[in-house]
Design a protein around this motif. Structure first.
Motif, PDB file in Angstrom:
ATOM      1  N   GLU A 109       0.115 -27.332  13.692  1.00 30.27           N
ATOM      2  CA  GLU A 109       1.563 -27.207  13.502  1.00 30.27           C
ATOM      3  C   GLU A 109       2.323 -28.478  13.908  1.00 30.27           C
ATOM      4  OE1 GLU A 109       2.503 -22.826  14.537  1.00 30.27           O
ATOM      5  OE2 GLU A 109       4.105 -24.013  15.408  1.00 30.27           O
ATOM      6  N   ASP A 144       1.261 -21.613  12.440  1.00 28.33           N
ATOM      7  CA  ASP A 144       2.008 -21.192  11.247  1.00 28.33           C
ATOM      8  C   ASP A 144       2.561 -22.438  10.544  1.00 28.33           C
ATOM      9  OD1 ASP A 144       3.511 -19.983   9.308  1.00 28.33           O
ATOM     10  OD2 ASP A 144       4.415 -18.508  10.652  1.00 28.33           O
ATOM     11  N   ALA A 147       5.661 -22.021   8.082  1.00 32.67           N
ATOM     12  CA  ALA A 147       6.929 -21.833   8.800  1.00 32.67           C
ATOM     13  C   ALA A 147       7.387 -23.151   9.417  1.00 32.67           C
ATOM     14  CB  ALA A 147       6.767 -20.772   9.881  1.00 32.67           C
ATOM     15  N   ARG A 164       3.227 -22.634  -1.524  1.00 34.44           N
ATOM     16  CA  ARG A 164       2.141 -22.152  -0.666  1.00 34.44           C
ATOM     17  C   ARG A 164       0.845 -22.393  -1.438  1.00 34.44           C
ATOM     18  NH1 ARG A 164      -2.522 -20.571   1.872  1.00 34.44           N
ATOM     19  NH2 ARG A 164      -2.078 -19.695   3.902  1.00 34.44           N
ATOM     20  N   ALA A 191      -1.445 -14.474   2.548  1.00 36.94           N
ATOM     21  CA  ALA A 191      -0.558 -15.453   3.194  1.00 36.94           C
ATOM     22  C   ALA A 191       0.477 -15.984   2.208  1.00 36.94           C
ATOM     23  CB  ALA A 191      -1.384 -16.600   3.766  1.00 36.94           C
ATOM     24  N   ASP A 194       3.109 -13.371   1.844  1.00 38.67           N
ATOM     25  CA  ASP A 194       3.901 -13.387   3.067  1.00 38.67           C
ATOM     26  C   ASP A 194       4.899 -14.550   3.066  1.00 38.67           C
ATOM     27  OD1 ASP A 194       4.348 -12.459   5.830  1.00 38.67           O
ATOM     28  OD2 ASP A 194       3.538 -14.435   6.345  1.00 38.67           O
ATOM     29  N   ALA A 195       4.456 -15.720   2.588  1.00 36.43           N
ATOM     30  CA  ALA A 195       5.353 -16.892   2.546  1.00 36.43           C
ATOM     31  C   ALA A 195       6.536 -16.635   1.612  1.00 36.43           C
ATOM     32  CB  ALA A 195       4.568 -18.123   2.086  1.00 36.43           C
ATOM     33  N   ARG A 198       8.897 -14.046   3.310  1.00 40.78           N
ATOM     34  CA  ARG A 198       9.639 -14.541   4.480  1.00 40.78           C
ATOM     35  C   ARG A 198      10.672 -15.603   4.133  1.00 40.78           C
ATOM     36  NH1 ARG A 198       4.958 -16.664   8.047  1.00 40.78           N
ATOM     37  NH2 ARG A 198       6.431 -17.118   9.715  1.00 40.78           N
TER      38      ARG A 198
END
Ligand code: ZN
Length: 459
Positions: A109, A144, A147, A164, A191, A194-195, A198
Motif C-alpha cells: 500500500e 488495500d 483504496a 481494477r 475484488a 467490490d471495487a 465501493r
C-alpha cells in the motif's frame, strides 16, 4: 493569479487568452473568455464576456499570453510503475515484464500511494485533468491497494478512472507472470465487483468511475476475461485491457488460442462500445474493421511503444475507420517521462514516420488527447471540449515564453513545441496547478515519498 484555491466556489472568468474549444466544429478564438460557475463551463466565446450577472462577485483571471484547451485525458497508465522507472532499459515487452514482475511482487500500500501521488502530480503538471490507472498487481498481503490509489487521487484532485485489473494466468498454466504474482480467478472477480461497489460513481460529473480490466491475453485466463466482461456489463461500467501490443503477443495468441489477438478479444466479448483497448500496434485491416464496427475505443501510447520497440500503431487507419482514439502515457516503467502533453507531439511524429507529413495534423493530435480520450472513457457528454454545460476541466498553457512565443499558431506551438508550462489547471473549476506548481499537494513530499518507495523496492 494567487489565492484561487482559497475561494473555489465563486464564478471565475478567464479572459484574454487564445482558446481551442476542440468542439465538434473545431471553434477557436484568437482572444476569448471562459466563464466557470459551479464546476462547469457557463460560457465560452470570443472577445470579452458580456451579459455576466453583475450582482455576484466574479474572480477575473488575465490569461493574456496563454492558450486554453480542454484538460487532457489520459486513457492508459499504470501509476504504481512510477517507483520502478529506469529498469530493463533495453528489453522488449516480455523481457521487460519478466525482469519487473519480481520487483512488483514486493509492492505494498505504501509504495502504491507514493507512486500514485507522484504519477498524478506529474500528470497534472503536464495538463492532464482526467486519468485512468490500470492496476493489475495485487500481491498477497499487500493491503488495500485499490483504496490507496483512489484516496491518493482524491488528495491530488484529478478526475480518476481506475481500472481494477487482474492476472490469473501464471507461468505453470502457460502465462507469463510468475505464479506467486497472480490471483485466484474467483478472488480477482470478487475484488473487482467490490471495487465497483465501493468506489464507482455513475453520476454525471463523477470524480471517480471504476472500470474492469484483466491484464492481457498472456496473463489472464479465458474464464477471467469472459466473466469480467459479464460483471462489467451487469454493473454498467467499462472494460479495458491490453491488446495487440507486440509481435510476441500475436505469436502467443496464435499458438495458444489459434487466432489473432483481436479475434480472441471478439470471441470473449471484448469488443464493443463499452470497451477501450490499450495499444493496438499490430492490427491488420480486418482487425481495424472489427474494432471500428463494434465501436471499440483505443488508447494510443506512442512513447511507450517506441521505448519497448513494439512498433507504431496504425492511428491514421484507425481514425479513418471511425475508431475513437485517445492518448495514453502508459506505465512509467516503460515511459519514464510520464507527461501527457508530450504525447501529442509524439503521436504526431510517429503517425508521420509511418504515413508521411499529412498523416496527422496538430489539431488532430489535440483532439486525440481531449475529445478522443473522453470518448474512450465514455465521458464525452461531460468533458473533452470547452463548451457551455461541460465540466470546467481546463488547461491554460503559457505560450508566450522563449519556447513558443514566436509561433503564431498557438495550437502548433503546443503540439510541435516543447511541453508548454501549465499556467492554470482546473478540475471541475478547482485549481490543481497554478503557475506551474501543484496547489493541492506538496511536490517535495511527492518526491521524497516516491524516492523512498523506489529505493525500498530495489533493495
Ligand atoms: Zn499498459
Amino acid at each position: 493569479m494567487a489565492g484561487l484555491t482559497s475561494t473555489p466556489s465563486a464564478p471565475l472568468l478567464i479572459e484574454g487568452c487564445a482558446i481551442a474549444t476542440v468542439d465538434a466544429s473545431g471553434r477557436e478564438f484568437e482572444r476569448g473568455h471562459i466563464l466557470v460557475d459551479g464546476g462547469r463551463i457557463a460560457a465560452v466565446g470570443a472577445g470579452s464576456a458580456d451579459g455576466i450577472d453583475q450582482t455576484r462577485p466574479v474572480r477575473r483571471i488575465d490569461a493574456t499570453g496563454c492558450l486554453a484547451t480542454p484538460g487532457l485525458v489520459n486513457t492508459h497508465h499504470h501509476l504504481y510503475q512510477w517507483v520502478t522507472r529506469g529498469l530493463a532499459q533495453q528489453s522488449d515487452l516480455f523481457g521487460w515484464l519478466t525482469e519487473l514482475y519480481p520487483i512488483w511482487a514486493r509492492i505494498r500500500e505504501e509504495e502504491v500511494s507514493a507512486a500514485v501521488g507522484a504519477g498524478l502530480g506529474w500528470l497534472a503538471l503536464s495538463g492532464c485533468t482526467t486519468t485512468t490507472d490500470h492496476h493489475y498487481v495485487f500481491p498477497a498481503g499487500a493491503g488495500d491497494l485499490f483504496a490507496a490509489e483512489v484516496a491518493e487521487a482524491a488528495r491530488v484532485g484529478l478526475r480518476f478512472h481506475p481500472v481494477r485489473g487482474s492476472m490469473d494466468l501464471g507461468r505453470s498454466a502457460g502465462g507469463l507472470p510468475p505464479d506467486h504474482l497472480v490471483e485466484d480467478t474467483d478472488v480477482a472477480l470478487a475484488a473487482t465487483a467490490d471495487a465497483i461497489d465501493r468506489f464507482s460513481d455513475p453520476a454525471p460529473g463523477a470524480m471517480v468511475r471504476v472500470a474492469v480490466g484483466p491484464c492481457s491475453p498472456f496473463s489472464a485466463s479465458e474464464r477471467l476475461m469472459r466473466e469480467a466482461a459479464a460483471l462489467a456489463r451487469d454493473r454498467g461500467v467499462r472494460l479495458h485491457t491490453h491488446l495487440a501490443e507486440t509481435v510476441d503477443e500475436e505469436k502467443y495468441c496464435r499458438a495458444t488460442y489459434g487466432c489473432t489477438p483481436t479475434e480472441y478479444a471478439e470471441r470473449l466479448g471484448w469488443l464493443g462500445d463499452d470497451v477501450w483497448l490499450a495499444h493496438g500496434v499490430h492490427l491488420d485491416s480486418d482487425a481495424i474493421g472489427r474494432i471500428a464496427d463494434t465501436g471499440t475505443g483505443l488508447a494510443h501510447c506512442p512513447s511507450s511503444n517506441a521505448r519497448l520497440g513494439a512498433g507504431v500503431a496504425p492511428v491514421r487507419e484507425l481514425l479513418d475507420a471511425g475508431v475513437p482514439v485517445g492518448l495514453g502515457v502508459d506505465g512509467a516503467a516503460s515511459q519514464e517521462a510520464g507527461q501527457l502533453v508530450a504525447e501529442l507531439r509524439q503521436a504526431l511524429l510517429m503517425a508521420r514516420l509511418r504515413g508521411g507529413p499529412t498523416a496527422m495534423a496538430a489539431r488532430e493530435a489535440l483532439v486525440l488527447a481531449t475529445r478522443g480520450g473522453a470518448r474512450c472513457l465514455g465521458r464525452d457528454n461531460d468533458m473533452g471540449s470547452l463548451e457551455e454545460g461541460k465540466l470546467a476541466d481546463i488547461a491554460l498553457w503559457r505560450v508566450d515564453g522563449l519556447g513558443h512565443a514566436d509561433i503564431a499558431d498557438p495550437v502548433a506551438a503546443l503540439v510541435f513545441g516543447a511541453p508548454a508550462p501549465v499556467e492554470l489547471l482546473l478540475v471541475g473549476g478547482r485549481p490543481v496547478v497554478e503557475r506551474g506548481r501543484l496547489t493541492t499537494v506538496d511536490e517535495r513530499d511527492l518526491l521524497h515519498r516516491a524516492r523512498r518507495a523506489a529505493a525500498r523496492l530495489r533493495a
